[in-house]
Design a protein around this motif. Sequence first.
Motif, PDB file in Angstrom:
ATOM      1  N   ILE A 426       0.837  -1.204   0.000  1.00 34.85           N
ATOM      2  CA  ILE A 426       0.000   0.000   0.000  1.00 34.85           C
ATOM      3  C   ILE A 426       0.868   1.249   0.000  1.00 34.85           C
ATOM      4  O   ILE A 426       0.618   2.198  -0.743  1.00 34.85           O
ATOM      5  N   ILE A 427       1.910   1.255   0.845  1.00 34.78           N
ATOM      6  CA  ILE A 427       2.812   2.405   0.913  1.00 34.78           C
ATOM      7  C   ILE A 427       3.559   2.578  -0.403  1.00 34.78           C
ATOM      8  O   ILE A 427       3.749   3.688  -0.897  1.00 34.78           O
ATOM      9  N   LEU A 428       3.980   1.467  -0.997  1.00 34.73           N
ATOM     10  CA  LEU A 428       4.723   1.533  -2.250  1.00 34.73           C
ATOM     11  C   LEU A 428       3.867   2.103  -3.374  1.00 34.73           C
ATOM     12  O   LEU A 428       4.325   2.900  -4.184  1.00 34.73           O
ATOM     13  N   ILE A 429       2.600   1.721  -3.420  1.00 37.55           N
ATOM     14  CA  ILE A 429       1.679   2.232  -4.445  1.00 37.55           C
ATOM     15  C   ILE A 429       1.373   3.702  -4.173  1.00 37.55           C
ATOM     16  O   ILE A 429       1.316   4.524  -5.076  1.00 37.55           O
ATOM     17  N   GLY A 430       1.183   4.018  -2.886  1.00 40.88           N
ATOM     18  CA  GLY A 430       0.904   5.391  -2.502  1.00 40.88           C
ATOM     19  C   GLY A 430      -0.525   5.786  -2.778  1.00 40.88           C
ATOM     20  O   GLY A 430      -1.374   4.968  -3.148  1.00 40.88           O
ATOM     21  N   GLY A 431      -0.804   7.037  -2.583  1.00 41.30           N
ATOM     22  CA  GLY A 431      -2.153   7.533  -2.790  1.00 41.30           C
ATOM     23  C   GLY A 431      -2.688   8.219  -1.552  1.00 41.30           C
ATOM     24  O   GLY A 431      -2.086   8.154  -0.464  1.00 41.30           O
ATOM     25  N   LEU A 436      -2.135   6.555   6.469  1.00 39.07           N
ATOM     26  CA  LEU A 436      -3.116   6.406   7.549  1.00 39.07           C
ATOM     27  C   LEU A 436      -3.782   5.032   7.482  1.00 39.07           C
ATOM     28  O   LEU A 436      -3.998   4.379   8.516  1.00 39.07           O
ATOM     29  N   LEU A 437      -4.082   4.582   6.285  1.00 41.66           N
ATOM     30  CA  LEU A 437      -4.710   3.268   6.111  1.00 41.66           C
ATOM     31  C   LEU A 437      -3.813   2.156   6.658  1.00 41.66           C
ATOM     32  O   LEU A 437      -4.265   1.305   7.434  1.00 41.66           O
ATOM     33  N   THR A 438      -2.554   2.147   6.283  1.00 41.69           N
ATOM     34  CA  THR A 438      -1.651   1.080   6.745  1.00 41.69           C
ATOM     35  C   THR A 438      -1.439   1.157   8.255  1.00 41.69           C
ATOM     36  O   THR A 438      -1.310   0.131   8.921  1.00 41.69           O
ATOM     37  N   SER A 439      -1.404   2.377   8.783  1.00 43.99           N
ATOM     38  CA  SER A 439      -1.236   2.534  10.225  1.00 43.99           C
ATOM     39  C   SER A 439      -2.429   1.953  10.976  1.00 43.99           C
ATOM     40  O   SER A 439      -2.270   1.291  12.002  1.00 43.99           O
ATOM     41  N   ILE A 440      -3.628   2.191  10.465  1.00 47.77           N
ATOM     42  CA  ILE A 440      -4.838   1.624  11.089  1.00 47.77           C
ATOM     43  C   ILE A 440      -4.813   0.102  11.012  1.00 47.77           C
ATOM     44  O   ILE A 440      -5.120  -0.596  11.987  1.00 47.77           O
ATOM     45  N   LEU A 441      -4.439  -0.422   9.847  1.00 51.12           N
ATOM     46  CA  LEU A 441      -4.412  -1.875   9.670  1.00 51.12           C
ATOM     47  C   LEU A 441      -3.331  -2.539  10.517  1.00 51.12           C
ATOM     48  O   LEU A 441      -3.412  -3.739  10.799  1.00 51.12           O
ATOM     49  N   SER A 442      -2.335  -1.765  10.949  1.00 50.11           N
ATOM     50  CA  SER A 442      -1.246  -2.323  11.755  1.00 50.11           C
ATOM     51  C   SER A 442      -1.537  -2.295  13.241  1.00 50.11           C
ATOM     52  O   SER A 442      -0.805  -2.897  14.024  1.00 50.11           O
ATOM     53  N   ASP A 443      -2.603  -1.599  13.639  1.00 49.36           N
ATOM     54  CA  ASP A 443      -2.828  -1.346  15.061  1.00 49.36           C
ATOM     55  C   ASP A 443      -4.177  -1.902  15.496  1.00 49.36           C
ATOM     56  O   ASP A 443      -4.888  -2.560  14.730  1.00 49.36           O
ATOM     57  N   ALA A 444      -4.511  -1.621  16.742  1.00 48.35           N
ATOM     58  CA  ALA A 444      -5.807  -2.024  17.288  1.00 48.35           C
ATOM     59  C   ALA A 444      -6.904  -1.135  16.714  1.00 48.35           C
ATOM     60  O   ALA A 444      -6.635  -0.066  16.155  1.00 48.35           O
ATOM     61  N   ASP A 500      -3.946   7.209  -7.886  1.00 53.04           N
ATOM     62  CA  ASP A 500      -5.320   7.708  -7.726  1.00 53.04           C
ATOM     63  C   ASP A 500      -6.264   6.591  -7.286  1.00 53.04           C
ATOM     64  O   ASP A 500      -7.477   6.696  -7.446  1.00 53.04           O
ATOM     65  N   TYR A 501      -5.700   5.526  -6.740  1.00 49.07           N
ATOM     66  CA  TYR A 501      -6.523   4.404  -6.306  1.00 49.07           C
ATOM     67  C   TYR A 501      -7.375   4.787  -5.097  1.00 49.07           C
ATOM     68  O   TYR A 501      -6.956   5.565  -4.233  1.00 49.07           O
ATOM     69  N   THR A 502      -8.553   4.201  -5.022  1.00 46.33           N
ATOM     70  CA  THR A 502      -9.417   4.384  -3.863  1.00 46.33           C
ATOM     71  C   THR A 502      -8.893   3.546  -2.698  1.00 46.33           C
ATOM     72  O   THR A 502      -8.035   2.674  -2.878  1.00 46.33           O
ATOM     73  N   ILE A 503      -9.435   3.802  -1.507  1.00 50.69           N
ATOM     74  CA  ILE A 503      -9.074   2.995  -0.340  1.00 50.69           C
ATOM     75  C   ILE A 503      -9.362   1.526  -0.614  1.00 50.69           C
ATOM     76  O   ILE A 503      -8.549   0.638  -0.300  1.00 50.69           O
TER      77      ILE A 503
END
Length: 813
Positions: A426-431, A436-444, A500-503
Amino acid sequence: MLTKLPIFEVLDELVEKLVSDKRAVLSAPPGAGKSTAIPISLTKNPAFSNGKIIVLEPRRLAVKQVASRMAQTLGEPLGKTVGYRIRGESKCDEQTKVEVVTEGILIRMIQEDQQLTGISTVIFDEFHERSLNADLGLAFCLEIASVLREDLKILVMSATLEISAVSKLMQDAPIISCEGKSFHVTPRWQAKPVAQDQIVGKLITDVILQAFNENKGSLLVFLPGEAEIIKLASTLKNKVPDNCHVFPLYGRLEFKDQQKAIKPILEGRKIVLATNVAETSLTIEGIDTVIDSGLSKRSIYDANSGMDRLVTQKISKAEARQRMGRAGRLNPGVCYKLWSKTQDGSFPDFSPSQIENSDLTPFALELAMWGSNIDGLALLTRPNKKALSEAYKVLQMLGAVNEQLQITKNGRLLSKIPLHPRLAKIILIGGKDAALLTSILSDADPLNNVDSSDINLRISAIKSYKKQTSSNSGSLRIPTVKRIMKEASRLSKHLINQSDYTIAQLVALAYPDRIAKRRKGERPRYILSNGKGAVMAENDPLRSSPFIVACNLDGNLQEAKLRHCTPITLSEIKKLFGNQVLSLKSCEWSKRQKKILAHHQEKLGQLILEEKVWRDPPINMLINAMLEGVEQLGFFHSENAKTFLARVKMAGDKFPDMSDKKLMATRSTWLAPFLGGIKSADDWKKFDGLKALKSLLNWEELQLLEKLAPAYFISPLGRKIKITYENELPEISIRIQEMYGQITHPMSAGIPIRITFLSPAGRTIQTTTDIASFWDNSYADVRKDMRGQYPKHFWPEYPSKSQATLNTKKRNQ
């Protein structure tokens, strides 16, 4: 004083072995001083002056704590002689001689410089915890020392591990054992066995209050996880005196809050509620009482489902000893065990290593980066072959390795991002909102008590909080939100692309095997592209979404519960995976519906994206599908077919085997040409297979069959009377007058046909297998009875010499 630590009794021997053998294994219990005293001592020895000393600790908290204690011992600030490095944080400079790091940092150091330039020694502290990165880091270091750096010194330190196996792995490295400095701890078991589900609740609360009243010092309570700690802290708040402080201690807690639990308090007493982070490397001042739940939460990865399950399990005996020892670090203590003494035997000796039950995708990526074959690595425990194979499949999906499992350019970029490869994608693709998305998916979960599993809701809530415009801040877990925001800020530094990918599309690219389609029915059940099932909560607002991407599931092996997901449209899926979507036409027998189903499908993995009826499949596909149906349904032979099969069987060995077993085995040969138009169980039941069965015989065989086991008997009047073959003997039923004049008994396949004589009214009179004997003997009695019942019919005295008839006397005249 540092010199009073037990480790100094063996320090000279340890240094000598490290200098001579370049590797050693140290066995030392908690309190021996190994974590702090050894690195400091080595810096003062010229044999170790050719580079830094790297000390590995299993947790971020331990890294900071160990580094701080060493710096304090030297009377220096952190970052001078002693520094540390963890993900996103570093305190080191050019003068730093001892660098304390997490195991993941070591892996990065090795991948960036496979010679470990400028490093003299690598120390693996608390190796008994057997983390995946510790095992891999040791394997890499041993290979570096064997091939590139003969001068590299490696020291493995453990408190509880079976060290002989480690020594053997390190080419019979010398073992040095050190006695610990600890005080006697009195164990107190429960009087009766305790069920696991009864421990965390009233029992542990009661034991804490009992221990608080029975002892004078502070308490350390071991609990399975963060959720149990937060709940128990709330319960204890109104049950302990005002001068008693309750502190949580777990991995995700802010460092300053972790320090509150560790540092001594100025007045009163404290109760520290901790996970297994407090088992090793930490000294918590003032503790003389330990309360051990005997439980720990472990993430168990299932290679078949591709999902992790967070499971609460019993700890090992080794872990129980570690926990108990915490009560005797500074003074004699007591340990309250929340199980009975009889239950001690049910605890395993050691906890499993991470390599045995973890997701091996990050491990496989590091292997691919290293370029080494797994068989050549010195690993204490070999990874499960299936789990490793599944890990490589994930990397192939992410484009990190090629078909030969070699690292790709994309894989090298992913490896530089300190995240699981899925999230690194996700980070590599960017957008927008990628960090924030990856941080949420990594945490509680940052939200409290919400029905929705939608990840977009969590992104919006945190963004609103950041702008201070949130109207539902009461549903936010503020410490988690702050942690997520901090991590997102750190991860944003790795963003190099802006797509320009969506979440939904970003999540789908990270979890292409978890794109899911809603099943038919009322319940919100989904089928994933990897073929596994998932279910959503009944009250989830997303329950009607036709397509979703599952990013967090509970790992249930039967049907996983969706925790976090995002809706996605069919067009979004096709935009991402259009080249992987297969257009398939299928014509198959449905065992459930018992009919042929012909569909035109678009599939992604095992997921059917779209499906339409295929109205004109080729006849050969229909026939093959129906042949499968016949195997399920079996034969429904018509009466004519049954008679034919019975005739063949009675005719003897000159004819083919036409048993149902043989017919089923050869159905594709003889039956297929006759199945046109047969598409369902109902059609099959109506099908008369006589013509198909006759095709098994050639013309000569059919003629021979008619001769040996004819279908009909020709009566004296020339009428065809059907011969039945269902019973032991072939049979006919015929009016007695029609057999007048018949003096030879009719035969089939050399067997006399059983004749059932019928009255003029069609009622059975008598049966015989010897018509000549019947005429001569039994007929007289029959004649006497029949003349009275049917006086108008002809009842000759000598039937064998009379003419057959079906008429009455008057008509015969």
